[in-house]
Motif scaffolding. Sequence first.
Motif, PDB file in Angstrom:
ATOM      1  N   TYR A  20     -35.771  -2.406  28.078  1.00  0.00           N
ATOM      2  CA  TYR A  20     -34.317  -2.443  28.116  1.00  0.00           C
ATOM      3  C   TYR A  20     -33.830  -3.451  29.155  1.00  0.00           C
ATOM      4  O   TYR A  20     -32.994  -4.310  28.865  1.00  0.00           O
ATOM      5  CB  TYR A  20     -33.752  -1.046  28.423  1.00  0.00           C
ATOM      6  N   TYR A  21     -34.339  -3.363  30.376  1.00  0.00           N
ATOM      7  CA  TYR A  21     -33.892  -4.273  31.429  1.00  0.00           C
ATOM      8  C   TYR A  21     -34.289  -5.717  31.132  1.00  0.00           C
ATOM      9  O   TYR A  21     -33.530  -6.642  31.434  1.00  0.00           O
ATOM     10  CB  TYR A  21     -34.435  -3.829  32.796  1.00  0.00           C
ATOM     11  N   SER A  30     -39.706  -6.955  34.576  1.00  0.00           N
ATOM     12  CA  SER A  30     -40.839  -7.114  35.496  1.00  0.00           C
ATOM     13  C   SER A  30     -40.492  -6.614  36.892  1.00  0.00           C
ATOM     14  O   SER A  30     -41.335  -6.036  37.580  1.00  0.00           O
ATOM     15  CB  SER A  30     -41.258  -8.585  35.577  1.00  0.00           C
ATOM     16  N   GLU A  31     -39.246  -6.834  37.300  1.00  0.00           N
ATOM     17  CA  GLU A  31     -38.818  -6.331  38.606  1.00  0.00           C
ATOM     18  C   GLU A  31     -38.838  -4.801  38.628  1.00  0.00           C
ATOM     19  O   GLU A  31     -39.237  -4.196  39.630  1.00  0.00           O
ATOM     20  CB  GLU A  31     -37.438  -6.861  38.953  1.00  0.00           C
ATOM     21  N   LEU A  32     -38.421  -4.177  37.533  1.00  0.00           N
ATOM     22  CA  LEU A  32     -38.489  -2.720  37.440  1.00  0.00           C
ATOM     23  C   LEU A  32     -39.933  -2.253  37.568  1.00  0.00           C
ATOM     24  O   LEU A  32     -40.230  -1.323  38.325  1.00  0.00           O
ATOM     25  CB  LEU A  32     -37.892  -2.230  36.123  1.00  0.00           C
ATOM     26  N   LEU A  33     -40.845  -2.895  36.850  1.00  0.00           N
ATOM     27  CA  LEU A  33     -42.250  -2.501  36.923  1.00  0.00           C
ATOM     28  C   LEU A  33     -42.812  -2.691  38.331  1.00  0.00           C
ATOM     29  O   LEU A  33     -43.628  -1.888  38.793  1.00  0.00           O
ATOM     30  CB  LEU A  33     -43.077  -3.278  35.897  1.00  0.00           C
ATOM     31  N   GLY A  34     -42.359  -3.722  39.028  1.00  0.00           N
ATOM     32  CA  GLY A  34     -42.758  -3.918  40.416  1.00  0.00           C
ATOM     33  C   GLY A  34     -42.278  -2.774  41.299  1.00  0.00           C
ATOM     34  O   GLY A  34     -43.015  -2.309  42.179  1.00  0.00           O
ATOM     35  N   GLU A  35     -41.058  -2.321  41.065  1.00  0.00           N
ATOM     36  CA  GLU A  35     -40.524  -1.179  41.817  1.00  0.00           C
ATOM     37  C   GLU A  35     -41.331   0.086  41.525  1.00  0.00           C
ATOM     38  O   GLU A  35     -41.582   0.888  42.421  1.00  0.00           O
ATOM     39  CB  GLU A  35     -39.056  -0.947  41.474  1.00  0.00           C
ATOM     40  N   TRP A  63     -35.929   2.176  44.525  1.00  0.00           N
ATOM     41  CA  TRP A  63     -35.007   1.535  45.456  1.00  0.00           C
ATOM     42  C   TRP A  63     -33.858   0.826  44.738  1.00  0.00           C
ATOM     43  O   TRP A  63     -32.703   1.017  45.051  1.00  0.00           O
ATOM     44  CB  TRP A  63     -35.789   0.558  46.329  1.00  0.00           C
ATOM     45  N   ARG A  64     -34.166  -0.006  43.762  1.00  0.00           N
ATOM     46  CA  ARG A  64     -33.147  -0.862  43.139  1.00  0.00           C
ATOM     47  C   ARG A  64     -32.635  -0.372  41.791  1.00  0.00           C
ATOM     48  O   ARG A  64     -31.689  -0.937  41.260  1.00  0.00           O
ATOM     49  CB  ARG A  64     -33.730  -2.266  42.916  1.00  0.00           C
ATOM     50  N   PHE A  65     -33.281   0.600  41.215  1.00  0.00           N
ATOM     51  CA  PHE A  65     -32.926   1.040  39.866  1.00  0.00           C
ATOM     52  C   PHE A  65     -32.601   2.534  39.894  1.00  0.00           C
ATOM     53  O   PHE A  65     -33.155   3.275  40.705  1.00  0.00           O
ATOM     54  CB  PHE A  65     -34.082   0.761  38.902  1.00  0.00           C
ATOM     55  N   ALA A  84     -37.376   9.452  35.104  1.00  0.00           N
ATOM     56  CA  ALA A  84     -36.079   9.996  34.698  1.00  0.00           C
ATOM     57  C   ALA A  84     -34.913   9.223  35.297  1.00  0.00           C
ATOM     58  O   ALA A  84     -34.900   8.938  36.494  1.00  0.00           O
ATOM     59  CB  ALA A  84     -35.989  11.457  35.121  1.00  0.00           C
ATOM     60  N   HIS A  85     -33.942   8.932  34.453  1.00  0.00           N
ATOM     61  CA  HIS A  85     -32.705   8.319  34.928  1.00  0.00           C
ATOM     62  C   HIS A  85     -31.995   9.326  35.824  1.00  0.00           C
ATOM     63  O   HIS A  85     -31.959  10.523  35.533  1.00  0.00           O
ATOM     64  CB  HIS A  85     -31.815   7.930  33.740  1.00  0.00           C
ATOM     65  N   GLN A  86     -31.416   8.865  36.909  1.00  0.00           N
ATOM     66  CA  GLN A  86     -30.811   9.756  37.891  1.00  0.00           C
ATOM     67  C   GLN A  86     -29.524  10.422  37.420  1.00  0.00           C
ATOM     68  O   GLN A  86     -29.111  11.424  37.992  1.00  0.00           O
ATOM     69  CB  GLN A  86     -30.561   8.995  39.195  1.00  0.00           C
TER      70      GLN A  86
END
Length: 108
Positions: A20-21, A30-35, A63-65, A84-86
């Motif tokens: 999705y991102y 990729s940034e999400l996967l890094g997080e 942290w970022r998502f 899980a989405h917050q």
Amino acid sequence: MKPTTFHPDADAEVTEAAEYYESRSAGLGSELLGEVERALNHISTNLEACQLIGRRARRKPLWRFPYNLLYAVYPDRIRIVAFAHQKRRPFYWRKRLKDTEGAGPTRP
């Protein structure tokens, strides 16, 4: 260090969110996967540092998502039960805690 395993649905949730991102902006998946990887490293070195939810589950926010890694610590592994989405469907993942026998995909 204990191995980390993912409930199959949790693994699918990570993949779905990354796709999705990535569709929104090149490189964001990729940034999400890094997080996620940073959160997994934190969990593996600080097993009980994250907030306890109920008797077994713990929550590690990214942290970022706007996501939490929800996990349980067992004698032989760390089990990620949900990504899980917050702000959506709180506690939908609780039934997954009962699935302690299946190992699911393993991540380093």
